[in-house]
Design a protein around this motif. Sequence first.
Motif, PDB file in Angstrom:
ATOM      1  N   ALA A  70       0.986  -1.267   0.154  1.00  0.00           N
ATOM      2  CA  ALA A  70       0.120  -0.143  -0.003  1.00  0.00           C
ATOM      3  C   ALA A  70       0.762   1.187  -0.087  1.00  0.00           C
ATOM      4  O   ALA A  70       0.500   2.271  -0.679  1.00  0.00           O
ATOM      5  CB  ALA A  70      -0.924   0.017   1.294  1.00  0.00           C
ATOM      6  N   ALA A  71       1.941   1.066   0.646  1.00  0.00           N
ATOM      7  CA  ALA A  71       2.954   2.485   0.951  1.00  0.00           C
ATOM      8  C   ALA A  71       3.585   2.715  -0.328  1.00  0.00           C
ATOM      9  O   ALA A  71       3.893   3.961  -0.748  1.00  0.00           O
ATOM     10  CB  ALA A  71       3.893   2.335   1.871  1.00  0.00           C
ATOM     11  N   ARG A  72       3.593   1.968  -1.478  1.00  0.00           N
ATOM     12  CA  ARG A  72       3.851   2.178  -2.794  1.00  0.00           C
ATOM     13  C   ARG A  72       3.249   2.366  -3.792  1.00  0.00           C
ATOM     14  O   ARG A  72       3.623   2.316  -5.248  1.00  0.00           O
ATOM     15  CB  ARG A  72       5.122   0.933  -3.154  1.00  0.00           C
ATOM     16  N   ILE A  73       1.765   2.478  -3.383  1.00  0.00           N
ATOM     17  CA  ILE A  73       0.814   2.858  -4.534  1.00  0.00           C
ATOM     18  C   ILE A  73       0.159   3.950  -4.421  1.00  0.00           C
ATOM     19  O   ILE A  73       0.218   4.506  -3.300  1.00  0.00           O
ATOM     20  CB  ILE A  73      -0.429   1.813  -4.255  1.00  0.00           C
ATOM     21  N   GLY A  74      -0.057   4.798  -5.409  1.00  0.00           N
ATOM     22  CA  GLY A  74      -0.567   6.107  -5.337  1.00  0.00           C
ATOM     23  C   GLY A  74      -1.937   6.032  -5.976  1.00  0.00           C
ATOM     24  O   GLY A  74      -2.075   5.335  -7.120  1.00  0.00           O
ATOM     25  N   LYS A 104      -5.938  18.171 -10.638  1.00  0.00           N
ATOM     26  CA  LYS A 104      -4.672  18.302 -10.699  1.00  0.00           C
ATOM     27  C   LYS A 104      -3.927  18.056  -9.097  1.00  0.00           C
ATOM     28  O   LYS A 104      -2.972  17.438  -9.209  1.00  0.00           O
ATOM     29  CB  LYS A 104      -4.029  19.598 -11.389  1.00  0.00           C
ATOM     30  N   LEU A 105      -4.543  18.671  -8.261  1.00  0.00           N
ATOM     31  CA  LEU A 105      -4.247  18.499  -6.988  1.00  0.00           C
ATOM     32  C   LEU A 105      -4.293  17.061  -6.624  1.00  0.00           C
ATOM     33  O   LEU A 105      -3.431  16.475  -5.865  1.00  0.00           O
ATOM     34  CB  LEU A 105      -4.928  19.629  -5.888  1.00  0.00           C
ATOM     35  N   GLY A 106      -5.400  16.422  -6.885  1.00  0.00           N
ATOM     36  CA  GLY A 106      -5.522  15.000  -6.486  1.00  0.00           C
ATOM     37  C   GLY A 106      -4.396  14.188  -7.220  1.00  0.00           C
ATOM     38  O   GLY A 106      -4.028  13.350  -6.624  1.00  0.00           O
ATOM     39  N   PHE A 107      -3.990  14.596  -8.504  1.00  0.00           N
ATOM     40  CA  PHE A 107      -2.945  13.854  -8.952  1.00  0.00           C
ATOM     41  C   PHE A 107      -1.737  14.115  -8.209  1.00  0.00           C
ATOM     42  O   PHE A 107      -1.077  13.121  -7.839  1.00  0.00           O
ATOM     43  CB  PHE A 107      -2.677  14.332 -10.359  1.00  0.00           C
ATOM     44  N   MET A 128       0.677  11.346  -6.337  1.00  0.00           N
ATOM     45  CA  MET A 128       2.214  11.298  -6.521  1.00  0.00           C
ATOM     46  C   MET A 128       3.100  11.522  -5.590  1.00  0.00           C
ATOM     47  O   MET A 128       4.339  11.437  -5.606  1.00  0.00           O
ATOM     48  CB  MET A 128       2.548  12.287  -7.627  1.00  0.00           C
ATOM     49  N   GLN A 129       2.660  12.438  -4.639  1.00  0.00           N
ATOM     50  CA  GLN A 129       3.409  12.507  -3.485  1.00  0.00           C
ATOM     51  C   GLN A 129       4.484  11.777  -3.127  1.00  0.00           C
ATOM     52  O   GLN A 129       5.608  12.456  -2.738  1.00  0.00           O
ATOM     53  CB  GLN A 129       2.266  13.064  -2.297  1.00  0.00           C
ATOM     54  N   HIS A 130       4.361  10.803  -2.778  1.00  0.00           N
ATOM     55  CA  HIS A 130       5.093   9.598  -2.285  1.00  0.00           C
ATOM     56  C   HIS A 130       6.138   8.841  -3.187  1.00  0.00           C
ATOM     57  O   HIS A 130       6.621   8.278  -2.731  1.00  0.00           O
ATOM     58  CB  HIS A 130       4.675   8.914  -1.164  1.00  0.00           C
ATOM     59  N   SER A 131       5.927   9.479  -4.484  1.00  0.00           N
ATOM     60  CA  SER A 131       6.736   8.873  -5.557  1.00  0.00           C
ATOM     61  C   SER A 131       6.592   7.345  -5.490  1.00  0.00           C
ATOM     62  O   SER A 131       7.327   6.517  -5.498  1.00  0.00           O
ATOM     63  CB  SER A 131       8.180   8.965  -5.588  1.00  0.00           C
ATOM     64  N   ARG A 136       0.644  15.962 -19.256  1.00  0.00           N
ATOM     65  CA  ARG A 136       2.138  16.249 -19.083  1.00  0.00           C
ATOM     66  C   ARG A 136       2.504  15.516 -17.910  1.00  0.00           C
ATOM     67  O   ARG A 136       3.471  14.764 -17.883  1.00  0.00           O
ATOM     68  CB  ARG A 136       2.446  17.544 -19.499  1.00  0.00           C
ATOM     69  N   LEU A 137       1.886  15.749 -16.859  1.00  0.00           N
ATOM     70  CA  LEU A 137       2.306  15.117 -15.533  1.00  0.00           C
ATOM     71  C   LEU A 137       2.210  13.758 -15.345  1.00  0.00           C
ATOM     72  O   LEU A 137       2.996  12.995 -14.872  1.00  0.00           O
ATOM     73  CB  LEU A 137       1.323  15.704 -14.187  1.00  0.00           C
TER      74      LEU A 137
END
Lengths: 353, 270
Positions: free
Chosen positions: B63-67, B130-133, B137-140, B163-164
């Motif tokens: 879970a910690a590696r999924i965004g 975009k913020l949701g994205f 993505m926050q924790h790569s 692009r993001l």
Amino acid sequence: MRAMIVKEFRELRRDRRTVAMLVALPLLMLVIFGYAANFTVDELKVAVVGDQAEQAEQQITEQIPADAPATLDLVDVDPDATAADARDQLQDDHVDLAILTGEATETDDGRPTVLIDGSNLFAAQSASVLVAQLGDRVDSEILYNPDLETSWVMVPAIIGLILTFIGTIITSIGLVREREAGTLEQLAVMPLSPTSVVLGKITPYFLLACFDMVLVTLLGVWLFGVPFNGSVLLFAVGAAIFLFAVLGIGVLISTVSQTTGQAVQVALMTMLPQILLSGMIFPLDAMAAGVRWIGYVLPLTWFVELSQGVMLRGAGWDSLWLPVAILAVMATVVFGVAVLRLRRDIAPAKAAR
Amino acid sequence: MAGVRDLTVELGGTTALAGISVEVPPGEVTALVGGDGAGKTTLLRAMLGRVAASRGTVDVPPAARIGYEPSTSGVWPTLTVQENVEFVGAAYGMSDGAVRSRADELLTTAGIADARTRLGRDLSGGMRQKLGFCLAMQHSPDLLLLDEPSTGVDPVSRIELWRLVTAAAQGGAAVLMTTTYLDEAERAATVVALQDGEVLAAGDPATVVDAVPGTVSVSDSPPGDGRTWRRGRTFHTWTPADGEVPGRAVTPDLEDSLVALTLARTEETR
């Protein structure tokens, strides 16, 4: 217009809760106001103590006028008991008034003394009327609430009402908002354990309610001069347990509601009977037995018993263990079920067997 | 590699996914397309462990590696942009410093760095997505699951959002995004088309186009045989392999291909 009416009925039919409210609310109102809305206590529990107790008993049975506002239920007639015993009975809320006779009386001329429990406001009012009818034959004293101030009785109950309000409405809204915004799903997939999500979500409301409880209690004592005669510890323990029960109701409501509107609707449906049937407005003793039992399954009823007992009568653990124990059972069951349901909402799905 | 194999999911008595296999390779964008109720969101939820598999396997990182970005954007409406970022960072166990530098980078790239003090609920639809994205993505993460990140977003914001997404894939993440915009899906390395819980076609966009049986043709007036759909001012028709082709035969784009594949599938099962 016909299409509009048909559409509205169809929509109403889908909204089960509104239908329930439309059907249940009028019935509830009628039953409550019909059977519960009664301020007059017409039976008073009495203890008679002192060496002339038995004569007094006889006199009471013979001399109480037929048009008296209340009948007396002599629950305890004990010639060996003392004035202190009678005061204990009153403090423990076993009786509404006590008659001290003979040696036990507190008058100089040997007239009996009638002690009235002022913390049961309406019972005390009935008792006062009765004593007034007896005239000079007895001397009387109202304990715990000598001026029969309504605020003294209401403030301890209102503390409970405020805690119920925060615990039920505010908590359920806070939790449902998360579901409504779709962020509950987000919390569920984060690397947080379901337990920490649940506790993290509920703790702020618990702390806020604790803060409010202290604030309202202090303010009530300060503004209305309500006495705080009993143990702060007993009050705090009882209130904390009560808080778990009402927070549990709030969480439970949130698990069966999809929107804030629904949550508020259900929360109000649980609040209304608590306000009307907990004994804070209409005395439980004056209610018809058919609705009184509803009062006894509501947590607010027991909290009111506890807070009035501690604050006004200075009652201790030995007489208030029952409300505390009942609240503890309610809190364990309600809070437990609520947390399990909430946990299930955010725990990973189990593979089908 | 992240993905699912022979995955069957049953929801309330109906089969939402019927034994599908989807791979989500790292460093690439995989687009999941299909109509409403095709099973796109169910696939994402199964990968997140939110719905149980009746059969098959789900292979995902911890879970910690999924965004994950839900279709509702997953933004807390009563927190500011900055507070949203801080909360999600903390939930994934990032240090304050890491949250700050990562948030600077992401919010600047997404063009919402100036909106840090605005509440989630006050953002426009595009900014919220975009913020949701950024939150996802926050924790790569190693695996990025995006549920319709571009639905309801204006065309310019969609370009920025895309692009993001591309940048995330170039950074090594395996990206699986659902979309109803097929022009967008055409940019993905792999397209997986779902219909009624089954994989209609999968592969790079060209492979999906090649998989179309029969012919797609364009005409100015409707030939009227029920296999025609309108695009702009022209009428596109799919004709099975042995049929007579009305109008001018064309090489279908992804949108035509998916409509044609759906029609072919429907006729096959009828």
